[in-house]
Design an enzyme around this catalytic site. Structure first.
Site, mmCIF file in Angstrom:
data_model
loop_
_atom_site.group_PDB
_atom_site.id
_atom_site.type_symbol
_atom_site.label_atom_id
_atom_site.label_comp_id
_atom_site.label_asym_id
_atom_site.label_seq_id
_atom_site.Cartn_x
_atom_site.Cartn_y
_atom_site.Cartn_z
ATOM 1 N N ARG A 37 5.302 0.096 -6.086
ATOM 2 C CA ARG A 37 6.355 -0.876 -6.399
ATOM 3 C C ARG A 37 6.749 -0.855 -7.878
ATOM 4 O O ARG A 37 7.895 -1.156 -8.223
ATOM 5 C CB ARG A 37 5.913 -2.284 -5.989
ATOM 6 C CG ARG A 37 6.002 -2.502 -4.484
ATOM 7 C CD ARG A 37 5.520 -3.877 -4.084
ATOM 8 N NE ARG A 37 5.999 -4.242 -2.770
ATOM 9 C CZ ARG A 37 5.674 -5.372 -2.154
ATOM 10 N NH1 ARG A 37 4.866 -6.259 -2.743
ATOM 11 N NH2 ARG A 37 6.164 -5.657 -0.955
ATOM 12 N N GLY A 369 2.631 -2.886 3.748
ATOM 13 C CA GLY A 369 1.561 -2.336 2.910
ATOM 14 C C GLY A 369 0.601 -1.423 3.643
ATOM 15 O O GLY A 369 0.301 -0.325 3.171
ATOM 16 N N GLY A 392 7.738 -7.581 4.891
ATOM 17 C CA GLY A 392 8.491 -8.668 5.525
ATOM 18 C C GLY A 392 9.994 -8.523 5.312
ATOM 19 O O GLY A 392 10.788 -8.766 6.222
HETATM 20 C C1 3PG Z 1 5.240 -9.057 -0.128
HETATM 21 O O1 3PG Z 1 4.394 -8.271 -0.550
HETATM 22 O O2 3PG Z 1 5.317 -9.377 1.067
HETATM 23 C C2 3PG Z 1 6.237 -9.598 -1.101
HETATM 24 O O3 3PG Z 1 5.846 -9.322 -2.414
HETATM 25 C C3 3PG Z 1 6.469 -11.062 -0.881
HETATM 26 O O4 3PG Z 1 5.273 -11.774 -1.029
HETATM 27 P P1 3PG Z 1 5.016 -13.048 -0.129
HETATM 28 O O5 3PG Z 1 4.959 -12.593 1.299
HETATM 29 O O6 3PG Z 1 3.710 -13.624 -0.625
HETATM 30 O O7 3PG Z 1 6.166 -13.993 -0.360
#
Ligand code: 3PG
Ligand code: MG
Length: 412
Positions: A37, A369, A392
């Site tokens: 990222r 991830g 997401g």
């Molecule tokens: C993620 O890794 O999903 C994003 O950085 C958003 O983070 P969050 O789901 O904690 O809002």
């Protein structure tokens, strides 16, 4: 209409406030395990610096409780960014406090400053829907955003991974900065283009591979995808809710019983739409999930006392066969408890199949991830068309949802 990008702004001599998603995975000692990222935000960062802008970067890391927590400091990220840029990255020990303010004030053309984790401030994550009938929450969120907005002349959003959130830095800051330039960065531009082109003009067969723990998280995307794809391959803990909905015994596997009816409905609807849904015919099961746990392969029903932790070898073969001939692939979520080998086998088999299909000409998008890290561990990054920085966010995009945080930014 297309959004203005960072290329459209005049950066010289300007203070540029840029929201990035530096929410990177770390090991127990805090070492960054993937800097993907950070690396993918570099083109936008360098562009601003090369053109004489002074850059203020802001990001969240993890989900701290709205107060300072050393486990979530962005300090290691500042160090990694500094290595990658080959120049000093100034780090502020707070976000809108005295350290940030004095460092912003001293910032010169070509300097880069990273603010401390936005989520050390509880105002960052106040949801607009919660603030709707609570004026004190609304005011708190607005005031926090105003402090950030006051630091800069220009707002750039390059945090694709957070695009689906209404965090203050994502949505309230650009709202407050109306009248000043508010644009997207090159990373968001690229993500939107790639995901958009793929979902709107897929070459068929179009296959979606979905995994991960919860059906409840993926209902929206499944509802949308059954209208678009030819096949959906389902693995991970969410598969057991679907299997149970189809009358299979799932033993002690994770299961969302309150979503079983919905899961059954989705399967029926997919069948009507001629969308083939594949569930794992066999699974790796354990009595207790722990490293080194003894496991066996359960074909079909799973006995009481046993829980599924990965898809089985037959499922891996079947899924592979249904993936390798695809021409368009989207994949989000692991097939099993990927972080505890050998329960990474199913996920790795899927990763290999996606890479193979891509080599044969498919366009592939991997988000999330764990799926991205499976690809990395196998060294297959170059064999995937697009590894999204959004988990997401890419799911919500595939679902057809709009990103308010991007909508609000300037159009060409
Ligand atoms: C993620 O890794 O999903 C994003 O950085 C958003 O983070 P969050 O789901 O904690 O809002
Ligand atoms: Mg997330």
């Amino acid at each position: 209409m297309a959004k203005k990008t960072v290329a459209d702004i005049d950066a010289k001599g300007k203070k540029v406030l840029m929201r990035v998603d530096f929410n990177v995975p770390q090991d127990d000692e805090g070492n960054i395990t993937s800097d993907d990222r950070i690396v993918k935000a570099l083109p936008t960062i360098k562009n601003v610096l090369d053109r004489g802008g002074a850059l203020i970067l802001m990001s969240h890391l993890g989900r701290p409780e709205g107060a300072r927590d050393e486990a979530y400091t962005l300090k290691p990220v500042a160090e990694r960014l500094s290595q990658l840029l080959g120049k000093k990255v100034i780090f502020a020990n707070d976000t809108i406090g005295p350290d940030a303010k004095s460092k912003v004030k001293a910032l010169k053309s070509g300097d880069v400053l990273l603010l401390e984790n936005l989520r050390f401030n509880k105002e960052e994550v106040i949801k607009d829907k919660d603030a709707k009938d609570k004026p004190d929450l609304r005011t708190a969120k607005d005031n926090f955003a105003k402090e950030l907005a006051a630091m800069a002349d220009v707002y750039v959003d390059d945090a694709f991974g957070t695009a689906h959130r209404d965090n203050a830095s994502m949505l309230t800051v650009p709202a407050v900065m109306q009248g000043k330039p508010r644009v997207i960065g090159f990373l968001i531009e690229k993500e939107l283009k790639f995901l958009g082109d793929t979902i709107n003009n897929p070459v068929r067969p179009f296959v979606a591979i979905l995994g991960g723990a919860k059906v409840s998280d993926k209902i929206g995307v499944i509802e949308s995808l059954i209208n678009k794809v030819n096949r959906i391959v389902i693995g991970g803990a969410m598969a057991y809710t679907f299997l149970k909905a189809r009358g299979k015994a799932v033993g002690d596997s994770r299961c969302e019983d309150n979503f079983m009816d919905k899961a059954g409905e989705l399967l029926d609807r997919a069948a009507q739409l001629n969308c083939e849904v594949l569930l794992p015919p066999d699974n790796a099961v354990v009595r207790k999930l722990q490293p080194g746990a003894e496991h066996r392969i359960a074909v079909g029903d799973i006995d009481p006392g046993w829980q599924a932790v990965d898809i089985g070898p037959m499922a891996a073969r079947e899924f592979t066969a249904k993936i390798v001939d695809a021409k368009t692939i989207v994949w989000n979520g692991p097939m099993g408890v990927f972080e505890i080998p050998p329960f990474d086998k199913g996920t790795k088999a899927v990763a290999q199949a996606v890479a193979k299909a891509t080599q044969k000409g498919a366009k592939s998008i991997v988000g999330g991830g764990d799926s991205a890290s499976a690809i990395e561990q196998l060294g297959l990054q170059d064999k995937i068309s697009h590894i999204s920085t959004g988990g997401g966010a890419s799911l919500e995009f595939l679902e057809g949802k709009k990103f308010k945080a991007i909508d609000i930014l300037d159009e060409k």
